[in-house]
Design a protein around this motif. Structure first.
Motif, PDB file in Angstrom:
ATOM      1  N   VAL A   1       0.745  -1.143   0.118  1.00 42.77           N
ATOM      2  CA  VAL A   1      -0.140  -0.100   0.140  1.00 42.77           C
ATOM      3  C   VAL A   1       0.825   1.116   0.224  1.00 42.77           C
ATOM      4  O   VAL A   1       1.558   1.461   1.114  1.00 42.77           O
ATOM      5  CB  VAL A   1      -1.055   0.150   1.056  1.00 42.77           C
ATOM      6  N   ASN A   2       0.909   1.866  -0.997  1.00 43.04           N
ATOM      7  CA  ASN A   2       1.937   3.022  -1.264  1.00 43.04           C
ATOM      8  C   ASN A   2       1.158   4.361  -1.293  1.00 43.04           C
ATOM      9  O   ASN A   2       0.201   4.584  -1.938  1.00 43.04           O
ATOM     10  CB  ASN A   2       2.553   2.860  -2.571  1.00 43.04           C
ATOM     11  N   GLY A   3       1.544   5.406  -0.502  1.00 45.03           N
ATOM     12  CA  GLY A   3       0.935   6.553  -0.483  1.00 45.03           C
ATOM     13  C   GLY A   3       1.767   7.653  -1.438  1.00 45.03           C
ATOM     14  O   GLY A   3       2.860   7.161  -1.870  1.00 45.03           O
ATOM     15  N   LEU A   4       1.013   8.499  -2.020  1.00 44.87           N
ATOM     16  CA  LEU A   4       1.427   9.149  -3.081  1.00 44.87           C
ATOM     17  C   LEU A   4       2.306  10.589  -2.757  1.00 44.87           C
ATOM     18  O   LEU A   4       2.566  11.202  -3.606  1.00 44.87           O
ATOM     19  CB  LEU A   4       0.220   9.520  -4.172  1.00 44.87           C
TER      20      LEU A   4
ATOM     21  N   LEU B   1      -3.506   5.271   5.404  1.00 43.27           N
ATOM     22  CA  LEU B   1      -2.779   4.089   4.532  1.00 43.27           C
ATOM     23  C   LEU B   1      -2.980   2.718   5.290  1.00 43.27           C
ATOM     24  O   LEU B   1      -3.258   1.768   4.936  1.00 43.27           O
ATOM     25  CB  LEU B   1      -1.366   4.125   4.244  1.00 43.27           C
ATOM     26  N   ASN B   2      -2.914   2.733   6.725  1.00 41.11           N
ATOM     27  CA  ASN B   2      -3.144   1.752   7.675  1.00 41.11           C
ATOM     28  C   ASN B   2      -4.519   1.092   7.382  1.00 41.11           C
ATOM     29  O   ASN B   2      -4.934   0.170   7.399  1.00 41.11           O
ATOM     30  CB  ASN B   2      -2.768   1.912   9.042  1.00 41.11           C
TER      31      ASN B   2
ATOM     32  N   GLY C   1      -2.308  13.648  -2.977  1.00 42.04           N
ATOM     33  CA  GLY C   1      -3.043  12.997  -2.323  1.00 42.04           C
ATOM     34  C   GLY C   1      -3.645  11.453  -2.853  1.00 42.04           C
ATOM     35  O   GLY C   1      -3.748  11.527  -3.979  1.00 42.04           O
ATOM     36  N   GLY C   2      -3.650  10.417  -2.172  1.00 35.11           N
ATOM     37  CA  GLY C   2      -3.957   9.170  -2.655  1.00 35.11           C
ATOM     38  C   GLY C   2      -3.061   8.227  -2.407  1.00 35.11           C
ATOM     39  O   GLY C   2      -2.128   8.423  -1.705  1.00 35.11           O
ATOM     40  N   PHE C   3      -3.342   7.064  -2.992  1.00 43.04           N
ATOM     41  CA  PHE C   3      -2.448   5.950  -2.731  1.00 43.04           C
ATOM     42  C   PHE C   3      -2.775   4.844  -3.781  1.00 43.04           C
ATOM     43  O   PHE C   3      -3.539   5.024  -4.610  1.00 43.04           O
ATOM     44  CB  PHE C   3      -2.973   5.263  -1.608  1.00 43.04           C
TER      45      PHE C   3
END
Length: 580
Positions: A259-262, A270-271, A303-305
């Motif tokens: 799970v990668n944060g942008l 993210l968790n 923002g996003g993932f």
């Protein structure tokens, strides 16, 4: 958008890299004269792994160099690929005579520049290969997988490639293992907030407060659908369904998960994403071999993932589990991490250059019948100033259907070309001046634009017999030669929504007026290029980051074609003595 940058944003990548390498000087050494570096403790007598791409996605790629990972990194400008010479020097700094493997995301600029670097290295007897990462399932349909973009799946592929290289295999076997990893990785992302590139005043795209975009790329490329914001569990459910369908995942399958944060999405969120994702995997009895929740592949403050899966088997597990270490990514226990004592940080600090202001001169007033060496030099400097002054205009055009970096790239390339030309006073060979300007653009711009616009000047002038003055006939022949090289390299044709749409009619107009005056030929080329720009509004993009837009790109002009028109306009203005 507030950003913590120094006054001259054209040096942002240099300063970022120097800060990183100064902080971690015990691990890394910069390649002299280039935005590239290598791990001081890289193993000998093995295939060398070189990674790279545009900056602005940190810690990818700079944070994935170290023990068990990449041996060297080639860093391009923000959201633009590194140029061939930079890539070549990065590879030569770690070549052990066993071959060099390049791993990078699949983008037009990276593909062009890394291909050219491989050609240069192979000409010197260095064996090379590459694996392009194309994990973004939203960027092209399954039947066109090689057209897909590389996003956070880079992490898995680089990890496996580094372990395979360190295992001592030959280049062919390392490529096989790395391709196997690549072909078992898929990703999908969403964006909730835009990012703004350093030096730009506007974000790369716009999203309303209650909107998100599925399938958004890491450069701000449009995704597959714009939708209203929804609870995390609904977003994750859809993304998981896309991944499961794409990979045909079934009960009993095993995956590694990222799970990668942008960039700006906090770990708290993210968790939550992983919690929702794990519940779906568990329900379907798909096993999680390993999970990671980090921001590894970012896009400034976007923002996003994204969610990435790598389907695991016994072979991939062996290389995935192999220990590795860098300041930003580590697995297991590595006993071979090398930290050099007493590394001199002064070797990284370079003197800051001041911008040079120059006054454009001409050999005479009025219309020029030919271009001698000094007029050619001053004309190219004038064109450079003109294009640099249009940075915001080009950025705005590119932001509509691309990632908004074209204005920055052209500004940086023209700035380097101008700097070189200012030092060439007295040069009498017209072709040498075009060649020098093109070389600087090629080696500074990065991205597809670096190869293409560098070739606009360079390819036509290279290997030509010295000439102290040229008229319309020589200029037409030079641009035809450049056009041939550009199309041979990039494969674009009229109608593909690229700079070729302006360059082909301009080159045709020059040839049709080759026996007329230089001014008449340039006027015709300018008019033809301008019409070519207008025509791009009708086309669907076949290349670059706009190609995923399909019909949504219609109505927008191509930034590269616009730059071609500005260049011919600048030449005409100089020759006619009607400079802005």
């Amino acid at each position: 958008m507030k950003k913590i940058l120094n006054k001259d944003v054209s040096n942002v990548v240099d300063e970022m890299l120097l800060g990183y390498l100064t902080a971690y000087k015990s691990f890394y050494k910069k390649v002299d004269g280039f935005n590239a570096f290598y791990y001081r403790g890289h193993r000998e007598k093995k295939v060398a792994l070189v990674v790279g791409g545009g900056s602005g996605h940190e810690p990818m790629f700079s944070g994935f160099c170290g023990a068990g990972l990449a041996d060297a990194v080639a860093c391009g400008n923000v959201c633009a690929s590194p140029n061939p010479q930079l890539i070549k020097e990065a590879a030569k700094s770690v070549d052990q005579g066993k071959g060099v493997l390049f791993v990078y995301g699949c983008y037009a600029g990276d593909n062009l520049n890394f291909d050219m670097a491989e050609e240069l290295l192979q000409a010197e007897g260095i064996k090379t290969a590459h694996v392009r990462v194309w994990d973004d399932l939203a960027s092209a349909p399954k039947e066109r997988i090689p057209d897909r973009r590389g996003i956070a799946g880079d992490v898995f592929v680089i990890k496996v490639a580094g372990a395979a290289c360190d295992a001592g295999f030959d280049l062919d076997e390392v490529v096989r293992i790395t391709e196997k990893a690549r072909d078992n990785v898929n990703s999908i992302g969403i964006a909730t907030l835009p990012c703004t590139l350093p030096g730009n005043e506007k974000p790369t795209f716009e999203l309303a407060d209650d909107e998100m975009e599925y399938g958004m790329g890491i450069h701000g490329e449009p995704g597959i659908e714009r939708a209203k914001m929804a609870p995390a569990e609904e977003i994750v459910d859809r993304m998981y369904a896309e991944l499961k369908k794409e990979m045909d995942l079934k009960e009993g399958d095993e995956v590694a998960v990222l799970v990668n944060g942008l960039g700006s999405t906090p770990l708290l969120e993210l968790n939550i994403v992983y919690y929702d994702l794990y519940r779906l995997l568990h329900k379907d009895q798909i096993k999680v071999y390993d999970a990671d929740i980090k921001s590894y592949v970012t896009s400034q403050e976007m923002g996003g993932f994204s969610i990435s899966f790598m389907r695991m088997d016994d072979e991939l597990k062996k290389y995935y589990d192999a220990p590795c270490y860098s300041p930003y990514y580590a697995k297991g226990s590595v006993g071979t991490v090398v930290k050099a004592e007493g590394a001199d940080e002064d070797e990284l600090i370079e003197e800051e250059e001041e911008n040079v202001v120059t006054e454009i001169t001409r050999s005479k007033s009025g219309v020029l019948e030919e271009l001698n060496g000094e007029d050619t030099r001053n004309m190219l400097i004038y064109v450079a100033d003109k294009v640099m002054g249009k940075k915001e205009y080009l950025t705005e055009i590119d932001s509509a259907i691309g990632d908004g970096d074209h204005g920055i790239g052209m500004y940086g390339g023209m700035k380097k070309a101008k700097k070189r030309l200012l030092k060439m006073a007295g040069e009498t060979d017209v072709y040498k001046l075009f060649e020098a300007a093109g070389t600087e653009m090629l080696n500074s711009m990065g991205g597809a634009s670096g190869v293409i616009f560098g070739s606009l000047y360079l390819a036509g002038a290279k290997d030509m017999e010295p000439k102290e003055a040229i008229k319309a006939k020589e200029l037409a022949a030079m641009e035809r030669k450049s056009l041939h090289a550009i199309q041979e390299r990039g494969k674009a044709e009229v109608g593909d929504k690229t700079m070729v749409d302006a360059l082909v009619p301009a080159a045709d107009a020059l040839e049709a007026n080759a026996d007329n005056s230089l001014l008449d030929a340039l006027k015709a080329a300018e008019v033809a290029a301008k019409q070519g720009v207008e025509d791009t509004k009708k086309y669907v993009a076949k290349f670059g980051r706009a190609k995923s837009l399909l019909e949504r790109a219609i109505g927008h002009q191509d930034a590269g074609a616009t730059s071609v028109w500005l260049i011919f306009q600048g030449m005409r203005e100089y020759v006619e003595d009607k400079m802005e």
